[in-house]
Design a protein around this motif. Structure first.
Motif, mmCIF file in Angstrom:
data_model
loop_
_atom_site.group_PDB
_atom_site.id
_atom_site.type_symbol
_atom_site.label_atom_id
_atom_site.label_comp_id
_atom_site.label_asym_id
_atom_site.label_seq_id
_atom_site.Cartn_x
_atom_site.Cartn_y
_atom_site.Cartn_z
ATOM 1 N N PHE A 1 0.836 -1.200 0.000
ATOM 2 C CA PHE A 1 0.000 0.000 0.000
ATOM 3 C C PHE A 1 0.872 1.253 0.000
ATOM 4 O O PHE A 1 1.707 1.445 0.880
ATOM 5 C CB PHE A 1 -0.897 0.003 1.241
ATOM 6 N N ASN A 2 0.669 2.087 -0.997
ATOM 7 C CA ASN A 2 1.330 3.401 -0.999
ATOM 8 C C ASN A 2 0.335 4.504 -1.331
ATOM 9 O O ASN A 2 0.704 5.584 -1.780
ATOM 10 C CB ASN A 2 2.526 3.432 -1.966
ATOM 11 N N GLY A 3 -0.928 4.208 -1.109
ATOM 12 C CA GLY A 3 -2.008 5.151 -1.342
ATOM 13 C C GLY A 3 -3.254 4.397 -1.752
ATOM 14 O O GLY A 3 -3.175 3.317 -2.348
ATOM 15 N N PRO A 4 -4.437 4.943 -1.443
ATOM 16 C CA PRO A 4 -5.676 4.212 -1.706
ATOM 17 C C PRO A 4 -5.978 4.002 -3.183
ATOM 18 O O PRO A 4 -6.624 3.006 -3.532
ATOM 19 C CB PRO A 4 -6.746 5.067 -1.026
ATOM 20 N N GLN A 5 -5.512 4.894 -4.045
ATOM 21 C CA GLN A 5 -5.826 4.700 -5.458
ATOM 22 C C GLN A 5 -5.116 3.471 -6.020
ATOM 23 O O GLN A 5 -5.700 2.703 -6.784
ATOM 24 C CB GLN A 5 -5.461 5.939 -6.278
ATOM 25 N N GLY A 6 -3.873 3.272 -5.634
ATOM 26 C CA GLY A 6 -3.165 2.078 -6.066
ATOM 27 C C GLY A 6 -3.826 0.812 -5.573
ATOM 28 O O GLY A 6 -3.909 -0.200 -6.293
ATOM 29 N N TRP A 7 -4.334 0.846 -4.351
ATOM 30 C CA TRP A 7 -5.042 -0.295 -3.788
ATOM 31 C C TRP A 7 -6.359 -0.521 -4.530
ATOM 32 O O TRP A 7 -6.729 -1.655 -4.846
ATOM 33 C CB TRP A 7 -5.259 -0.053 -2.306
ATOM 34 N N ALA A 8 -7.042 0.573 -4.840
ATOM 35 C CA ALA A 8 -8.279 0.464 -5.618
ATOM 36 C C ALA A 8 -8.004 -0.188 -6.971
ATOM 37 O O ALA A 8 -8.739 -1.086 -7.411
ATOM 38 C CB ALA A 8 -8.900 1.850 -5.808
ATOM 39 N N ASN A 9 -6.945 0.260 -7.622
ATOM 40 C CA ASN A 9 -6.586 -0.304 -8.929
ATOM 41 C C ASN A 9 -6.294 -1.800 -8.817
ATOM 42 O O ASN A 9 -6.651 -2.588 -9.704
ATOM 43 C CB ASN A 9 -5.380 0.420 -9.501
ATOM 44 N N CYS A 10 -5.636 -2.193 -7.728
ATOM 45 C CA CYS A 10 -5.335 -3.602 -7.502
ATOM 46 C C CYS A 10 -6.619 -4.414 -7.357
ATOM 47 O O CYS A 10 -6.762 -5.486 -7.963
ATOM 48 C CB CYS A 10 -4.466 -3.757 -6.254
ATOM 49 N N LEU A 11 -7.550 -3.914 -6.580
ATOM 50 C CA LEU A 11 -8.804 -4.631 -6.357
ATOM 51 C C LEU A 11 -9.591 -4.795 -7.657
ATOM 52 O O LEU A 11 -10.226 -5.824 -7.893
ATOM 53 C CB LEU A 11 -9.640 -3.905 -5.302
#
Length: 206
Positions: free
Chosen positions: A184-194
């Motif tokens: 995790f390095n920010g919520p957008q990257g996590w969103a993209n992963c999901l």
């Protein structure tokens, strides 16, 4: 393999956890640097996260360093001011997964006492299907034991677990057990992963 369950770290994933920033605001950066150089505050916090009593641990540590006693005690007395704010996009992702019926767990290094303080304030911490809290488990990440305990309890194939954490050592330990991982390095990257894993749509991950 499409994930069957999604696992969130809490600190710096759902709630900002920056003790250095807090102490900068309280005593100034120069004094904070001096204190952190002399006092192993993160090692102290590890004891709390392993299940040691919150106040006793902090106050006993403070007595080892009389010149920093008042400042060290802030780790207990003003803990909630350190553990903030929430990260709204991450919270929305947690709730989007829950709304879709995807099992969502927490796996967090958190003390028994600090978890009891945080959960009434941050309502989303009560929304996990299961919260694996290190203080209650008496072991912290990245010890392999804590990941094994999660696997044994949830009964899901490790390869079907998707885990996010901001710390690379915690991610590496999960990867070694066969988990799917995202640093995790920010919520957008996590969103993209999901989205890429097929558990949320682009719209759901907003």
């Amino acid at each position: 393999m499409k994930p069957e369950a999604v696992i969130f770290d809490v600190g710096n994933v759902l709630i900002e956890w920056q003790p250095e920033r807090f102490f900068d605001s309280q005593i100034g950066e120069d004094r904070r640097r001096a204190m952190f150089a002399e006092v192993d505050l993160h090692g102290m916090n590890d004891l709390v996260d392993r299940g040691h009593d919150f106040k006793t641990t902090i106050y006993d540590w403070a007595e080892k360093y009389p010149e920093w006693r008042a400042e060290i005690r802030m780790w207990h007395d003003k803990w909630l001011e350190m553990a903030r704010p929430a990260i709204p996009h991450s919270v929305r992702l947690l709730r989007a997964l829950r709304n879709k019926g995807v099992p969502v767990f927490a796996l967090t290094n958190f003390g028994i006492g600090t978890w009891a303080i945080a959960t009434p304030v941050y309502d989303f911490l009560n929304e996990f299907d299961h919260a694996y809290v290190s203080g209650h488990m008496s072991v912290i990440k990245p010890d392999a034991t804590i990941y094994e305990m999660v696997e044994d309890d949830c009964g899901i194939d490790p390869a079907a677990l998707l885990f996010t954490d901001d710390r690379i050592d915690n991610i590496t330990a999960a990867l070694a057990r066969g988990w799917q991982v995202h640093q995790f390095n920010g919520p957008q990257g996590w969103a993209n992963c999901l989205v890429s894993k097929g558990v949320l749509t682009n719209q759901e991950a907003q």
